[in-house]
Design a protein around this motif. Structure first.
Motif, PDB file in Angstrom:
ATOM      1  N   MET A  62     -32.039 -54.878  28.672  1.00 46.97           N
ATOM      2  CA  MET A  62     -32.483 -56.196  28.274  1.00 46.97           C
ATOM      3  C   MET A  62     -31.991 -56.540  26.872  1.00 46.97           C
ATOM      4  N   ALA A  63     -31.816 -55.542  26.024  1.00 50.89           N
ATOM      5  CA  ALA A  63     -31.428 -55.800  24.637  1.00 50.89           C
ATOM      6  C   ALA A  63     -30.096 -56.535  24.528  1.00 50.89           C
ATOM      7  N   HIS A  64     -29.210 -56.354  25.500  1.00 50.16           N
ATOM      8  CA  HIS A  64     -27.909 -57.020  25.416  1.00 50.16           C
ATOM      9  C   HIS A  64     -28.013 -58.535  25.584  1.00 50.16           C
ATOM     10  N   HIS A  65     -29.159 -59.031  26.027  1.00 58.23           N
ATOM     11  CA  HIS A  65     -29.364 -60.477  26.158  1.00 58.23           C
ATOM     12  C   HIS A  65     -29.868 -61.105  24.860  1.00 58.23           C
ATOM     13  N   ILE A  66     -30.307 -60.287  23.931  1.00 61.51           N
ATOM     14  CA  ILE A  66     -30.928 -60.802  22.707  1.00 61.51           C
ATOM     15  C   ILE A  66     -29.954 -60.668  21.539  1.00 61.51           C
ATOM     16  N   ASP A  67     -29.704 -61.793  20.864  1.00 62.35           N
ATOM     17  CA  ASP A  67     -28.893 -61.795  19.649  1.00 62.35           C
ATOM     18  C   ASP A  67     -29.654 -62.581  18.581  1.00 62.35           C
ATOM     19  N   GLU A  68     -29.033 -62.778  17.426  1.00 62.83           N
ATOM     20  CA  GLU A  68     -29.747 -63.467  16.344  1.00 62.83           C
ATOM     21  C   GLU A  68     -30.106 -64.900  16.712  1.00 62.83           C
ATOM     22  N   ALA A  69     -29.249 -65.596  17.426  1.00 59.33           N
ATOM     23  CA  ALA A  69     -29.557 -66.969  17.846  1.00 59.33           C
ATOM     24  C   ALA A  69     -30.771 -66.971  18.778  1.00 59.33           C
ATOM     25  N   TRP A  70     -30.855 -65.969  19.659  1.00 62.40           N
ATOM     26  CA  TRP A  70     -31.984 -65.852  20.589  1.00 62.40           C
ATOM     27  C   TRP A  70     -33.268 -65.602  19.797  1.00 62.40           C
ATOM     28  N   LEU A  71     -33.197 -64.706  18.801  1.00 60.82           N
ATOM     29  CA  LEU A  71     -34.372 -64.432  17.964  1.00 60.82           C
ATOM     30  C   LEU A  71     -34.760 -65.662  17.148  1.00 60.82           C
ATOM     31  N   ARG A  72     -33.772 -66.423  16.679  1.00 59.60           N
ATOM     32  CA  ARG A  72     -34.062 -67.650  15.927  1.00 59.60           C
ATOM     33  C   ARG A  72     -34.834 -68.637  16.805  1.00 59.60           C
ATOM     34  N   GLU A  73     -34.438 -68.753  18.075  1.00 59.11           N
ATOM     35  CA  GLU A  73     -35.156 -69.629  19.002  1.00 59.11           C
ATOM     36  C   GLU A  73     -36.555 -69.078  19.281  1.00 59.11           C
ATOM     37  N   LEU A 122     -60.617 -58.901  19.822  1.00 58.80           N
ATOM     38  CA  LEU A 122     -59.349 -59.618  19.780  1.00 58.80           C
ATOM     39  C   LEU A 122     -58.363 -58.787  18.965  1.00 58.80           C
ATOM     40  N   GLY A 123     -57.161 -58.596  19.479  1.00 61.64           N
ATOM     41  CA  GLY A 123     -56.116 -57.879  18.756  1.00 61.64           C
ATOM     42  C   GLY A 123     -55.064 -58.856  18.272  1.00 61.64           C
ATOM     43  N   ILE A 124     -54.679 -58.740  17.008  1.00 62.06           N
ATOM     44  CA  ILE A 124     -53.717 -59.662  16.416  1.00 62.06           C
ATOM     45  C   ILE A 124     -52.475 -58.886  15.987  1.00 62.06           C
ATOM     46  N   PRO A 125     -51.343 -59.093  16.696  1.00 68.62           N
ATOM     47  CA  PRO A 125     -50.104 -58.407  16.311  1.00 68.62           C
ATOM     48  C   PRO A 125     -49.510 -59.019  15.043  1.00 68.62           C
ATOM     49  N   THR A 126     -48.575 -58.321  14.429  1.00 73.82           N
ATOM     50  CA  THR A 126     -47.883 -58.877  13.265  1.00 73.82           C
ATOM     51  C   THR A 126     -47.019 -60.055  13.717  1.00 73.82           C
ATOM     52  N   PHE A 127     -46.657 -60.901  12.772  1.00 75.64           N
ATOM     53  CA  PHE A 127     -45.835 -62.058  13.128  1.00 75.64           C
ATOM     54  C   PHE A 127     -44.495 -61.607  13.689  1.00 75.64           C
ATOM     55  N   GLU A 128     -43.892 -60.605  13.069  1.00 75.10           N
ATOM     56  CA  GLU A 128     -42.600 -60.121  13.555  1.00 75.10           C
ATOM     57  C   GLU A 128     -42.702 -59.611  14.989  1.00 75.10           C
ATOM     58  N   ASP A 129     -43.785 -58.931  15.307  1.00 78.68           N
ATOM     59  CA  ASP A 129     -43.979 -58.443  16.669  1.00 78.68           C
ATOM     60  C   ASP A 129     -44.132 -59.621  17.638  1.00 78.68           C
ATOM     61  N   LYS A 130     -44.804 -60.676  17.193  1.00 81.63           N
ATOM     62  CA  LYS A 130     -44.941 -61.868  18.033  1.00 81.63           C
ATOM     63  C   LYS A 130     -43.569 -62.478  18.338  1.00 81.63           C
ATOM     64  N   VAL A 131     -42.684 -62.495  17.346  1.00 80.62           N
ATOM     65  CA  VAL A 131     -41.337 -63.048  17.539  1.00 80.62           C
ATOM     66  C   VAL A 131     -40.571 -62.215  18.571  1.00 80.62           C
ATOM     67  N   LEU A 132     -40.625 -60.888  18.440  1.00 79.61           N
ATOM     68  CA  LEU A 132     -39.913 -60.044  19.398  1.00 79.61           C
ATOM     69  C   LEU A 132     -40.524 -60.151  20.790  1.00 79.61           C
ATOM     70  N   GLN A 133     -41.844 -60.221  20.872  1.00 81.05           N
ATOM     71  CA  GLN A 133     -42.494 -60.410  22.173  1.00 81.05           C
ATOM     72  C   GLN A 133     -42.028 -61.716  22.816  1.00 81.05           C
ATOM     73  N   ARG A 134     -41.941 -62.767  22.018  1.00 83.49           N
ATOM     74  CA  ARG A 134     -41.494 -64.063  22.520  1.00 83.49           C
ATOM     75  C   ARG A 134     -40.052 -63.973  23.015  1.00 83.49           C
ATOM     76  N   ALA A 135     -39.190 -63.282  22.268  1.00 81.29           N
ATOM     77  CA  ALA A 135     -37.788 -63.140  22.668  1.00 81.29           C
ATOM     78  C   ALA A 135     -37.682 -62.409  24.005  1.00 81.29           C
ATOM     79  N   VAL A 136     -38.447 -61.347  24.181  1.00 84.43           N
ATOM     80  CA  VAL A 136     -38.426 -60.597  25.436  1.00 84.43           C
ATOM     81  C   VAL A 136     -38.976 -61.465  26.569  1.00 84.43           C
ATOM     82  N   ALA A 137     -40.048 -62.201  26.308  1.00 84.34           N
ATOM     83  CA  ALA A 137     -40.619 -63.089  27.328  1.00 84.34           C
ATOM     84  C   ALA A 137     -39.609 -64.151  27.755  1.00 84.34           C
ATOM     85  N   MET A 138     -38.825 -64.661  26.811  1.00 85.81           N
ATOM     86  CA  MET A 138     -37.808 -65.665  27.134  1.00 85.81           C
ATOM     87  C   MET A 138     -36.745 -65.080  28.071  1.00 85.81           C
ATOM     88  N   VAL A 139     -36.357 -63.819  27.834  1.00 91.62           N
ATOM     89  CA  VAL A 139     -35.377 -63.169  28.722  1.00 91.62           C
ATOM     90  C   VAL A 139     -35.986 -62.991  30.106  1.00 91.62           C
TER      91      VAL A 139
END
Length: 123
Positions: free
Chosen positions: A1-12, A74-91
């Protein structure tokens, strides 16, 4: 899955992630993360692709439930973890969304709107 994620994908993924949420264990807000956005995304991408990324602990808290007499964990992840979770969810959405049956809603994005639209005759 990592090959689908680049900086533009993370920016989105960053763009789609709520910036006003509570910070995780590191105390960093969405605004603070955005101050060094390109460096942060570059670092995150390198760690994610190399296998060095480890999700930090989730900050635990509790919120009132119902009438307030009970509380819910309630568990609150770090913001960076939220960004990576979002990127994986988008893929995953891009890969699996076409596979869902028309009548399957579950936790799919826009499922409520789709149901409302069908019930109202397509409006």
């Amino acid at each position: 899955m990592a090959h689908h994620i680049d900086e533009a994908w993370l920016r989105e993924a960053y763009r789609r992630t709520r910036k006003d949420g509570a910070p995780g264990v590191d105390g960093r807000t969405g605004a603070a993360y955005g101050e060094e956005l390109e460096a942060n995304l570059s670092s995150l991408l390198e760690r994610a692709k190399s296998g060095a990324y480890r999700a930090p602990p989730v900050r635990g808290t509790s919120i009132p439930k119902g009438d307030g007499s009970e509380r819910r964990a309630l568990g609150i992840p770090t913001f960076e973890d939220k960004v990576l979770q979002r990127a994986v969810a988008m893929v995953l959405e891009a890969v699996y969304e076409p596979e869902f049956h028309e009548g399957s809603y579950g936790f799919r994005r826009d499922a409520r709107r789709t149901r409302r639209c069908r019930r109202s005759g397509g409006r």
